[in-house]
Design an enzyme around this catalytic site. Structure first.
Site, PDB file in Angstrom:
ATOM      1  N   CYS A  45      -3.242   1.738  -2.794  1.00 53.95           N
ATOM      2  CA  CYS A  45      -3.686   2.985  -3.406  1.00 53.95           C
ATOM      3  C   CYS A  45      -3.920   2.867  -4.908  1.00 53.95           C
ATOM      4  O   CYS A  45      -3.479   1.924  -5.549  1.00 53.95           O
ATOM      5  CB  CYS A  45      -2.613   4.066  -3.245  1.00 53.95           C
ATOM      6  N   GLY A  71      -8.583   1.347  -3.067  1.00 55.54           N
ATOM      7  CA  GLY A  71      -8.474   2.065  -1.805  1.00 55.54           C
ATOM      8  C   GLY A  71      -9.786   2.725  -1.458  1.00 55.54           C
ATOM      9  O   GLY A  71     -10.342   3.454  -2.282  1.00 55.54           O
ATOM     10  N   ASN A 145       1.259   5.463  -5.466  1.00 53.86           N
ATOM     11  CA  ASN A 145       0.796   4.119  -5.142  1.00 53.86           C
ATOM     12  C   ASN A 145       2.037   3.283  -4.898  1.00 53.86           C
ATOM     13  O   ASN A 145       2.929   3.247  -5.738  1.00 53.86           O
ATOM     14  CB  ASN A 145       0.003   3.541  -6.330  1.00 53.86           C
ATOM     15  N   GLY A 146       2.097   2.619  -3.754  1.00 52.23           N
ATOM     16  CA  GLY A 146       3.247   1.768  -3.470  1.00 52.23           C
ATOM     17  C   GLY A 146       3.781   2.011  -2.084  1.00 52.23           C
ATOM     18  O   GLY A 146       3.100   2.577  -1.223  1.00 52.23           O
ATOM     19  N   TYR A 287      -5.341 -11.045  -7.790  1.00 58.09           N
ATOM     20  CA  TYR A 287      -6.406 -10.575  -6.915  1.00 58.09           C
ATOM     21  C   TYR A 287      -6.720  -9.082  -6.998  1.00 58.09           C
ATOM     22  O   TYR A 287      -7.885  -8.696  -7.016  1.00 58.09           O
ATOM     23  CB  TYR A 287      -6.027 -10.935  -5.466  1.00 58.09           C
TER      24      TYR A 287
END
Ligand code: SF4
Length: 528
Positions: A45, A71, A145-146, A287
């Site tokens: 996310c 996302g 996010n996570g 990445y």
């Protein structure tokens, strides 16, 4: 407790559960074209927040655009005008979800926004964020996010106590913890909830008149604070600030809670958890993050270039051209070329305009799909010894296809260099990874992988080389403030129910004192 979940919260609810994508193929999260053709890891996310700007929704829209790489399954924006919420969420890309009419309905000076893939929680509109709840103190919107590693345990406990869940998202667990708090003040309730959860998270909470940001005690996921004039902005990556012309003020500290309230212009900062060992996700540098973003003052493109240079020192091969797998490996390929003096060339080109392909999985179509998404440039590689740089190997299937593409275009030799160590262990912190048994590096030796991907030679960046290349300023601290669990099986938090999914030599390093020694090989390092 909640009157409703995902309701309009008294405001103008724009979420009608409508799906833009045709059929269930996409919406049910069976597969999407990117993952279908490329066995890359997926970020979960991205979050974005604004406080104190009359065009909060528009800023959020552009911020989400910049975070789209984090996302692509769903997106949403929720704003508050001080009296009520206005929000819209849907499945698909940001540019497909929002139009002029929808944006004109999102009036307010503060807002939170979200782009999502799903790791925990299914890919459905009901899980699209920001999640909006109505609880006893009013409306509450949450974007995160996570991934929480103890979400299952907490959910079971809450269900035993009578909570009813309407989504499969971790975020709802936190919402229930907040709703069950004895504290009337939302900041106290959020603090109490966060002290019960464990894992990786960058949270944005919003009520009618408050915006709260919280970063997990290890700082696993990137989370930054910025300013645009007098307005405050929050984002998963600094590239979102560049998109709106905001200034990056600083990274949000691990275990830090930031509070803004309408009518009170000052930003309040406090610590809700004791400082723990810093553990920024190394894969963000390798990445996930965009090359133009900075995490803890380290620019991503520069870090990747250093990884490429370090890889060249550790695994030089005489060759005619260096090429990178677009887009995330191009920086490392440039670094490898700079270090060796071998020319960098665009040997592989990505087709950016293909769009999504709604085709059924089959081996033949997978092969065709790779050719539609990626082309080898014959004039560049024909008759040449090619060094192909990639950022990681997950299952190995993509690497084999790309090596074969280069060979079909006439490459005489293909030498694969990977700008990270072998990816051997699953991630539980918001990155969608396959089971250990599907990770090729967990099952095969480097030589066996070389054979499996049809390369003339194969080398991975060393663990120590990776840390040196990223060059974070955390001194001699163990892993220099990074999480590298997917490479070294040492996790920064307890794993709870996930423990059975890792190998027996797993190490939980969260509460151990910092170690100075590393168990990886020594080599010459590129200067940061
Ligand atoms: S396990 Fe790997 S992917 Fe997951 S947070 Fe740690 S470094 Fe990142």
């Amino acid at each position: 407790m909640f009157d409703e979940v995902n309701g309009s919260g008294g405001g103008r609810g724009a979420d009608h559960g409508r799906a833009l994508w045709s059929g269930d193929y996409y919406n049910e999260g069976v597969v999407n074209d990117h993952d279908f053709f490329f066995d890359k890891l997926r970020e979960e996310c991205g979050v974005f927040g604004v406080f104190g700007h009359p065009e909060a929704a528009h800023l959020a829209y552009y911020g989400l655009h910049a975070l789209q790489h984090r996302g692509q399954e769903s997106a949403g924006i929720c704003v508050s005008d001080g009296r009520e919420f206005h929000y819209h969420r849907d499945m698909g890309l940001v540019k497909e979800i929002f139009n002029t009419e929808i944006m004109s309905g999102l009036q307010g000076a503060m807002g939170i926004a979200h782009v999502r893939y799903s790791t925990s929680g299914e890919s459905k509109i009901v899980n699209a964020q920001p999640l909006v709840f109505k609880y006893r103190e009013g409306d509450l919107a949450i974007a995160t996010n996570g991934n929480l590693v103890n979400a299952v345990e907490l959910r079971k406990r809450l269900e035993r106590q009578g909570s009813i869940f309407q989504t499969s998202s971790d975020t709802e667990v936190v919402a229930h913890l907040i709703a069950r708090s004895q504290h009337d003040d939302i900041v106290d309730a959020v603090r109490e909830a966060l002290q019960q959860v464990d894992g990786a998270y960058a949270f944005l909470f919003m009520t009618r008149d408050k915006l709260i940001a919280a970063n997990d005690p290890h700082g696993l996921r990137p989370f930054v604070l910025g300013k645009l004039g007098d307005a405050y902005v929050f984002a998963s990556e600094t590239c979102a600030f560049d998109a709106i012309g905001a200034q990056h003020v600083r990274d949000i500290e691990p275990g830090e809670l930031l509070v803004l309230e309408l009518g009170k212009p000052e930003l309040r900062s406090e610590r809700f958890a004791a400082e723990k060992r810093r553990a920024v996700c190394a894969m963000e540098y390798i990445y996930f993050a965009r090359p133009d973003s900075d995490i803890d003052s380290v620019n991503i493109h520069s870090a990747r270039k250093r990884m490429g240079r370090q890889l060249a020192i550790e695994a030089f091969i005489d060759a005619d051209v260096v090429t990178g797998v677009p887009d995330s490996s191009i920086s490392a390929a440039i670094g490898y070329a700079e270090q060796t003096g071998i020319p960098y060339e665009l040997g592989l080109i990505k087709n950016r305009y293909m769009g999504r392909t709604f085709i059924q999985p089959s081996q033949a179509l997978r092969e065709q799909g790779v050719k539609m998404k990626l082309s080898a440039v014959r004039k560049v590689v024909e008759g040449k010894r090619v060094v192909m740089i990639d950022d990681s190997i997950v299952r190995g299937t993509t690497s084999l296809r790309i090596v074969n593409l280069l060979r079909e275009a006439g490459a005489k030799e293909v030498h694969v260099r990977i700008s990270s160590p072998p990816f051997m262990n699953p991630c539980f912190y918001g990155i969608d990874t396959p089971d250990r048994k599907e990770l090729i590096a967990a099952q095969k030796s480097v030589e066996e992988i070389r054979q499996a991907i049809n390369a003339d030679s194969l080398h991975f960046l060393s663990h120590e080389g990776l840390l040196a290349a990223i060059g974070r300023g955390d001194g001699q601290e163990f892993n220099r403030g990074m999480c590298t669990a997917c490479f070294d099986n040492r996790y920064p938090t307890e794993l709870y129910g996930h423990r059975s999914l890792v190998s027996e030599d797993v190490e939980i390093i969260s509460d151990k004192s910092p170690k100075l020694e590393l168990r990886t090989e020594q080599s010459a390092f590129v200067k940061a």
